[in-house]
Design a protein around this motif. Structure first.
Motif, short mmCIF file in Angstrom:
data_model
loop_
_atom_site.label_atom_id
_atom_site.label_comp_id
_atom_site.label_asym_id
_atom_site.label_seq_id
_atom_site.Cartn_x
_atom_site.Cartn_y
_atom_site.Cartn_z
N ARG A 89 2.28 -16.74 -7.77
CA ARG A 89 1.63 -17.68 -6.87
C ARG A 89 0.16 -17.32 -6.65
NH1 ARG A 89 6.94 -17.69 -5.06
NH2 ARG A 89 7.75 -19.76 -4.54
N LEU A 102 -2.97 -19.64 -7.87
CA LEU A 102 -3.90 -20.12 -6.85
C LEU A 102 -5.31 -19.62 -7.13
CD1 LEU A 102 -3.94 -21.90 -4.40
CD2 LEU A 102 -3.45 -19.91 -2.99
N ILE A 108 -6.92 -21.76 -9.91
CA ILE A 108 -7.18 -23.19 -9.71
C ILE A 108 -7.85 -23.53 -8.39
CG2 ILE A 108 -5.24 -23.85 -11.20
CD1 ILE A 108 -3.75 -24.61 -8.58
N LEU A 154 -7.54 -30.32 -12.00
CA LEU A 154 -6.14 -30.13 -11.62
C LEU A 154 -5.24 -31.04 -12.44
CD1 LEU A 154 -6.55 -29.86 -7.75
CD2 LEU A 154 -5.92 -28.01 -9.31
N THR A 183 -4.89 -29.68 -15.90
CA THR A 183 -3.98 -28.53 -15.90
C THR A 183 -2.54 -28.99 -15.97
OG1 THR A 183 -5.54 -27.16 -14.66
CG2 THR A 183 -3.21 -26.53 -14.56
N ILE A 184 -2.19 -29.98 -15.16
CA ILE A 184 -0.83 -30.50 -15.12
C ILE A 184 -0.47 -31.18 -16.44
CG2 ILE A 184 0.69 -32.20 -14.01
CD1 ILE A 184 -0.95 -31.58 -11.39
N LEU A 215 3.97 -24.96 -12.81
CA LEU A 215 4.17 -26.33 -12.36
C LEU A 215 5.04 -26.37 -11.12
CD1 LEU A 215 4.71 -28.19 -15.76
CD2 LEU A 215 2.71 -28.30 -14.26
N LEU A 267 2.84 -25.54 -8.20
CA LEU A 267 2.00 -26.69 -7.85
C LEU A 267 2.82 -27.73 -7.08
CD1 LEU A 267 -0.15 -27.19 -11.07
CD2 LEU A 267 -0.75 -25.98 -8.97
#
Length: 72
Positions: free
Chosen positions: A6, A10, A13, A21, A24-25, A40, A43
């Motif tokens: 995590r 974090l 990004i 963002l 990235t996804i 993912l 997120l």
């Protein structure tokens, strides 16, 4: 090796724009690599925690529909 996924995600990004963002996804999904799934998931956790009840219901409806149509 103790790695806090995590915190690492974090950190990577935190300063990203909306477009970054999204990229990235999209890249993670298109690559389809198993190693990207935890990222993912994190997120999604961020999105879920920031959503109100109506938004959560909307996501659950979309998820239910997607799961029923999904193929692996």
């Amino acid at each position: 090796m103790d790695l806090d996924i995590r915190k690492a995600i974090l950190h990577n990004i935190k300063e990203n724009s909306r477009d970054q963002l999204e990229a990235t996804i999209v890249d993670a999904i298109q690559d389809g690599e198993e190693k990207l799934l935890p990222g993912l998931g994190f997120l999604f956790e961020i999105i879920w925690k920031q959503s109100d009840e109506d938004e959560k219901l909307e996501m659950l409806d979309a998820l239910e529909k997607g799961v029923k149509q999904a193929t692996v």
